[in-house]
Enzyme design. Sequence first.
Site, PDB file in Angstrom:
ATOM      1  N   ASP A 160       0.826  -1.224   0.000  1.00 36.39           N
ATOM      2  CA  ASP A 160       0.000   0.000   0.000  1.00 36.39           C
ATOM      3  C   ASP A 160       0.856   1.268   0.000  1.00 36.39           C
ATOM      4  OD1 ASP A 160      -2.328  -1.411  -0.027  1.00 36.39           O
ATOM      5  OD2 ASP A 160      -2.756  -1.175   2.115  1.00 36.39           O
ATOM      6  N   SER A 176      -3.606  -9.035   6.562  1.00 31.70           N
ATOM      7  CA  SER A 176      -3.005  -7.716   6.735  1.00 31.70           C
ATOM      8  C   SER A 176      -2.583  -7.612   8.201  1.00 31.70           C
ATOM      9  CB  SER A 176      -4.045  -6.649   6.381  1.00 31.70           C
ATOM     10  OG  SER A 176      -3.746  -5.459   7.043  1.00 31.70           O
ATOM     11  N   ASP A 198      -7.236   3.796  12.034  1.00 28.74           N
ATOM     12  CA  ASP A 198      -5.897   4.385  11.926  1.00 28.74           C
ATOM     13  C   ASP A 198      -5.905   5.747  11.222  1.00 28.74           C
ATOM     14  OD1 ASP A 198      -4.555   2.388  13.314  1.00 28.74           O
ATOM     15  OD2 ASP A 198      -4.322   1.143  11.530  1.00 28.74           O
ATOM     16  N   ARG A 224       0.021   5.087  16.518  1.00 27.31           N
ATOM     17  CA  ARG A 224      -0.350   6.068  15.496  1.00 27.31           C
ATOM     18  C   ARG A 224      -0.041   7.514  15.870  1.00 27.31           C
ATOM     19  NH1 ARG A 224       0.258   1.570  13.315  1.00 27.31           N
ATOM     20  NH2 ARG A 224      -1.087   0.951  11.605  1.00 27.31           N
TER      21      ARG A 224
HETATM   22  N1  ARG Z   1      -8.404  -2.962  14.985  1.00 28.05           N
HETATM   23  C1  ARG Z   1      -7.145  -2.478  15.459  1.00 28.05           C
HETATM   24  C2  ARG Z   1      -7.213  -1.001  15.742  1.00 28.05           C
HETATM   25  O1  ARG Z   1      -8.035  -0.328  15.201  1.00 28.05           O
HETATM   26  C3  ARG Z   1      -5.994  -2.883  14.581  1.00 28.05           C
HETATM   27  C4  ARG Z   1      -5.608  -1.989  13.482  1.00 28.05           C
HETATM   28  C5  ARG Z   1      -4.496  -2.542  12.676  1.00 28.05           C
HETATM   29  N2  ARG Z   1      -4.028  -1.627  11.694  1.00 28.05           N
HETATM   30  C6  ARG Z   1      -3.558  -1.987  10.492  1.00 28.05           C
HETATM   31  N3  ARG Z   1      -3.196  -1.021   9.699  1.00 28.05           N
HETATM   32  N4  ARG Z   1      -3.490  -3.235  10.092  1.00 28.05           N
HETATM   33  O2  ARG Z   1      -6.448  -0.521  16.517  1.00 28.05           O
END
Ligand code: ARG
Length: 404
Positions: free
Chosen positions: A15, A175, A124, A95
């Site tokens: 990505d 992922s 995110d 993040r």
């Molecule tokens: N569901 C989790 C969260 O919102 C995991 C996010 C994982 N992020 C990713 N880019 N794969 O914190």
Amino acid sequence: MTGNLVVLAYSGGLDTSVSVQWIKEKYGADVITMCLDVGQQKDLKAIEEKAKKIGAIKHYSIDAKEEFVKNYIFPAIKANGLYEGEYPLSSALSRPLIASELVEISKIENADGVAHGCTGKGNDQVRFEVTINSLSPGLKIIAPIREWDLDRPSEIAYAKKHGIPIPVDVDSPYSTDQNLWGRSIECGVLELPDHEPPSDVFEWTNTPEDAPDEPEYVSIEFENGVPISVSGKKMNGVDLLFLLNKIAGKHGIGRIDMIEDRLVGIKSREVYECPAATIILKAHKDLERMVLTKHEVYFKEIVDSKWAQLIYTGLWWDPLKNALDAFIDVTQERVIGEVRLKLFKGNVSVVGRSSPVGLYDPELATYEPHSTFDQKASEGFIKLWGLPTSVATNIIKKAKKKEE
Ligand code: ARG
């Protein structure tokens, strides 16, 4: 966009790799890439080489492990940070740190905008953008994957067309996102919430059946609410987390399979493996029960759950978080002591705790004759404690009789 320089948060995955090319094409901008080491255990040198190969004019590789532990994971431990009671917030905590570095670099480089590789369906994007908007209001944000709305096969075709190397794990249906506090796995068969996650999604934890047949004991020492040693050996936070991920992972501890409420309204099935987080949070909570009063413990549960919601929903920078942290920090001054854990076949149990400021008074608690507890005082206490209840019960009973 008027300007022509963009800083992109770059992971080395597909990505963010196609994003480099797309930003160049769509915005006619030069791209500077940035990758933070938050303990994801990826080859940062290879990521840097790849970024340059696919057209980044400059790359920043930043070791942020210590900062991540000190300023993000440790506060989460003090707050017993679990979203919806289960998720230790591993991705959510990283993040705001990554986004604040993006802002820093955009200032150093005098960039016109910043970019991230999040989709429009997750949390995110919110965490990145609320941080950017808070730290640098008005800074242009580009989200290629969200703006582009590309499916996977077209993305791969685009990468091939532009000579962007396809990562070896692109065949993997999953992922993932990982750092010192845990690993998240999504997509593929995991989207079927009634199917048990296949064992190949896990990389940090043994299947409990295959874990060692002998239990292992580990003790964690805390000072001001944060872990400082493992089984008597003092170590820095980064080493401590690597070590506990390894030990707890070996015993199959820290697998989490849950239905989670995303901020954007979607219920999703989430799978995590957070071995160190699972045992540290368990030990920390137990020690709090030993050293805090009942009133502190009960009130802190409310504060902790609000804290986790703020972090999950991207509001790391909200002043409310500082206010909650101030309360939490005062309580943590007394969270000192050691907790002994037994790790066995996917389970962690607390089997002992001690603290120089523990509120456990053996003289009060004992059933032996020398107890200092005044049992006679209980009689009057119970009368007054239950007075509202017994008064109400009798009045309601009488009123019901009258009705008949
Ligand atoms: N569901 C989790 C969260 O919102 C995991 C996010 C994982 N992020 C990713 N880019 N794969 O914190």
